[in-house]
Motif scaffolding. Structure first.
Motif, PDB file in Angstrom:
ATOM      1  N   PRO A 148     -31.185 -32.459 101.832  1.00  0.00           N
ATOM      2  CA  PRO A 148     -32.653 -32.614 101.810  1.00  0.00           C
ATOM      3  C   PRO A 148     -33.345 -32.118 103.082  1.00  0.00           C
ATOM      4  CG  PRO A 148     -31.618 -34.599 100.985  1.00  0.00           C
ATOM      5  CD  PRO A 148     -30.509 -33.698 101.424  1.00  0.00           C
ATOM      6  N   HIS A 149     -32.778 -32.477 104.249  1.00  0.00           N
ATOM      7  CA  HIS A 149     -33.466 -32.110 105.492  1.00  0.00           C
ATOM      8  C   HIS A 149     -33.516 -30.599 105.681  1.00  0.00           C
ATOM      9  CE1 HIS A 149     -29.930 -30.987 107.930  1.00  0.00           C
ATOM     10  NE2 HIS A 149     -29.308 -31.838 107.168  1.00  0.00           N
ATOM     11  N   TYR A 150     -32.475 -29.898 105.186  1.00  0.00           N
ATOM     12  CA  TYR A 150     -32.443 -28.450 105.340  1.00  0.00           C
ATOM     13  C   TYR A 150     -33.447 -27.785 104.392  1.00  0.00           C
ATOM     14  CZ  TYR A 150     -30.678 -23.736 105.862  1.00  0.00           C
ATOM     15  OH  TYR A 150     -30.585 -22.396 106.122  1.00  0.00           O
ATOM     16  N   ILE A 151     -33.596 -28.356 103.207  1.00  0.00           N
ATOM     17  CA  ILE A 151     -34.554 -27.822 102.242  1.00  0.00           C
ATOM     18  C   ILE A 151     -35.978 -27.976 102.793  1.00  0.00           C
ATOM     19  CG2 ILE A 151     -35.514 -28.187  99.942  1.00  0.00           C
ATOM     20  CD1 ILE A 151     -32.602 -28.806  99.055  1.00  0.00           C
ATOM     21  N   THR A 152     -36.229 -29.113 103.447  1.00  0.00           N
ATOM     22  CA  THR A 152     -37.532 -29.295 104.090  1.00  0.00           C
ATOM     23  C   THR A 152     -37.729 -28.255 105.184  1.00  0.00           C
ATOM     24  OG1 THR A 152     -37.320 -31.655 103.685  1.00  0.00           O
ATOM     25  CG2 THR A 152     -39.026 -30.967 105.244  1.00  0.00           C
ATOM     26  N   PHE A 153     -36.659 -28.007 105.927  1.00  0.00           N
ATOM     27  CA  PHE A 153     -36.721 -27.003 106.991  1.00  0.00           C
ATOM     28  C   PHE A 153     -37.036 -25.615 106.413  1.00  0.00           C
ATOM     29  CE2 PHE A 153     -34.334 -23.700 109.303  1.00  0.00           C
ATOM     30  CZ  PHE A 153     -35.018 -23.725 110.510  1.00  0.00           C
ATOM     31  N   LEU A 154     -36.507 -25.328 105.214  1.00  0.00           N
ATOM     32  CA  LEU A 154     -36.765 -24.033 104.584  1.00  0.00           C
ATOM     33  C   LEU A 154     -38.229 -23.870 104.172  1.00  0.00           C
ATOM     34  CD1 LEU A 154     -33.668 -23.508 102.255  1.00  0.00           C
ATOM     35  CD2 LEU A 154     -34.165 -22.362 104.409  1.00  0.00           C
TER      36      LEU A 154
END
Lengths: 259, 334
Positions: free
Chosen positions: A72-78
């Motif tokens: 989830p945190h990486y998708i937000t970063f994207l």
């Protein structure tokens, strides 16, 4: 190219198929809605997109990059931010601190710079504060920045969630039932806010909503799903006149007779 | 209607005294004057007091360092850790082994002690941080006991007898062998620990821990890497314990597995919980209670665990957030 592309997304919980071979595309700069009866699998789609659920099958491409098996945190970063159906604010923290959470993935101060409080760390903290205050100003609750989140009225708590999502500086904003629990006045403000988010901030919006009036007003295109299957897609008018959609919401006539 | 005006919350006399103190120290001038006076007093204390008092105060400073480290794990990151004495043991034994077996200078052992703690923190943290709440507590409890039993059975750690002949540190030509030396040493360490804790709390990292503690999923949705943040808390918290352990070894010159029993983890935990998890003055207050109560009267020394148990029960019933008051909010002031 579409900003978000979902191909044959399937999500199974044991024998239950919550999302079944769903395909859809979200174009950059659009406002799209996902509707469907209760339990149709709308929130499941969001949870797959944001990495909270692992899809059983299918592909999700965000700006051409696969979201499958991403955290989830990486998708937000994207560049994909979301709000929750039931508010998930950090209740015991102030409004400003809540919004500052969104800036976390855009900043990078670590242990030593923090302890030594270097120039860059101070500048970063200032930047976090400024961006967060700007987001609060954008949704119109900057004057409440020092209040505890739990003490705000419901409508304002919703705005904190939007500000928090905006602070992550997303390209695509997923809104899970943004109008739930809002009164008529707040709803019209929400519509205006969504247009401002799209037009001023160039953020694409994808929303799940039960309030048909609102959905028809804001979105150029609507996807309808039922039992995890896409049954219709098109403009508000096309969807409204689609017999399959009427059936999904109101049931078949013969079924009612036999019941 | 008069009933509604009354505060529904039960206020104990102790609570109201602390609340009023807290209001008093809201004023910056008062606060800094008080801090200045307190540190001044602590600085001249060794020349005024007996060796016995100095020993207790040194122990208090030591507790402050260890408990602030534990506070990062429990208070900041919200991870219930029941084997903290193990990290403290890792630091103490790293220094102990390097100093007594290989004759390496105390100061050179410190970085190794921190590295050992980081490795231990990673080893225990990496596989377990996916666990939530009680399960993590069980694993850390087991880790604490495993560490102690390993130390007890290895040759290099001296087995059940432990290590002796750990060298005294030399500081600018002075060999630290007086209690007053260690008093100042631990005083500086405690100040450092408080300083680092404050900086961490009021930062991007500190906020990330707070977000995760409040709502793990929402924090992840906001772009916070939950696993990495927790691992950081584990590593930083363990390092505090390891440094304290190294100095403990140097002060004692002899260590044995008995110094790292489960009961020590419990005492550290109690200091953090009594005063108030996540609140630095609260943790210091908790340390003062845990260290000073058994010493004030030697007679109750025998019953100290009983007294602590009662205190903990009362705190949990009437003030689960700890003795130290919560930070005032805007709407509370209105």
């Amino acid at each position: 190219m579409a900003l978000l592309e979902i191909k044959d997304l399937t999500l199974r919980f044991g024998g239950l198929c919550a999302v079944n071979a769903l395909s859809l595309e979200i174009e950059d700069g659009s406002i799209r809605s996902l509707i469907g009866p209760n339990g149709a699998g709308k929130t499941c789609v969001f949870n797959c997109l944001t990495g909270f659920y692992k899809p059983s099958d299918g592909e999700m491409l965000f700006q051409g990059q696969s979201l499958v098996n991403k955290k989830p945190h990486y998708i937000t970063f994207l560049g994909m931010a979301r709000t929750f159906q039931n508010l998930r604010l950090f209740k015991e923290m102030t409004v400003l601190e809540n919004v500052m959470s969104g800036m976390h993935c855009r900043t990078n101060a670590a242990f030593f710079t923090t302890v030594l409080r270097t120039k860059s760390q101070k500048a970063e903290e200032k930047h976090i504060r400024e961006v967060s205050e700007e987001c609060l100003d954008f949704v119109g609750i900057l004057d409440k920045k020092n209040h505890m989140a739990r003490n705000l009225p419901y409508g304002d708590q919703r705005r904190v969630e939007w500000a928090r999502a905006l602070a992550t500086q997303p390209k695509l904003l997923l809104l899970d039932e943004p109008a739930a629990g809002l009164n008529k006045d707040e709803k019209s403000k929400l519509i205006e806010l969504m247009h401002r988010i799209r037009d001023d901030r160039k953020i694409t919006i994808f929303l799940i909503e039960h309030d048909m009036g609102l959905v028809m007003k804001v979105s150029e295109k609507i996807f309808v799903i039922d039992y995890g299957v896409k049954i219709a897609e098109g403009t508000a008018k096309e969807v409204r006149d689609n017999p399959k959609v009427v059936e999904a919401y109101l049931g078949k006539e013969e079924e009612e007779e036999s019941a | 209607m008069a009933e509604n005006k009354k505060k529904p919350k039960l206020t104990t006399p102790l609570e109201s005294i602390i609340e009023s103190l807290f209001r008093f120290f809201d004023n910056k001038v008062y606060r800094y004057t008080a801090l200045f006076a307190a540190s001044g007093f602590l600085l001249i204390l060794p020349s005024l007091s007996s060796r016995f008092t100095q020993e207790i105060m040194t122990n208090l400073f030591f507790y402050v360092v260890v408990c602030l480290g534990l506070n990062i794990i429990i208070g900041y990151a919200g991870l219930l850790h029941l084997g903290y004495a193990a990290f403290f043991a890792v630091g103490a034994y790293t220094t102990g082994i390097m100093s007594s077996r290989f004759g390496i200078d105390f100061w050179l052992t410190l970085p190794f002690s921190v590295v050992a703690a980081v490795l231990a923190g990673l080893a225990i943290g990496f596989p377990t941080l996916r666990l939530r709440g009680d399960y993590l507590a069980i694993v850390t409890l087991g880790f604490g006991e495993i560490t102690r039993l390993t130390i007890r059975n290895l040759d290099i750690t001296g087995g059940a007898v432990g290590l002796i002949g750990i060298q005294r540190p030399v500081f600018f030509g002075i060999t630290l062998n007086q209690i007053s030396h260690f008093y100042y040493m631990f005083f500086i360490l405690a100040i450092l620990a408080i300083f680092v804790s404050y900086r961490l709390h009021d930062s991007r990292m500190g906020r990330a821990w707070e977000y995760i503690r409040e709502d793990e999923d929402a924090a992840a949705a906001m772009g916070i890497n939950v696993t990495t943040s927790r691992l950081y808390a584990f590593i930083i918290g363990s390092s505090f314990g390891a440094v304290a352990g190294s100095f403990f070894a140097a002060k004692m010159t002899a260590i044995s597995p008995d110094s790292f029993m489960f009961i020590h983890s419990v005492m550290f935990l109690m200091a953090v919980v009594l005063g108030g998890m996540g609140k630095i003055p609260g943790v210091v207050l908790g340390c003062i209670i845990v260290v000073l109560i058994p010493e004030i009267s030697r007679d109750i020394g025998q019953y100290r665990l009983l007294i602590f148990a009662f205190m903990l029960l009362i705190i949990m019933l009437y003030r689960p957030q700890g003795i130290w008051p919560d930070r005032p909010t805007i709407s509370a002031k209105e």
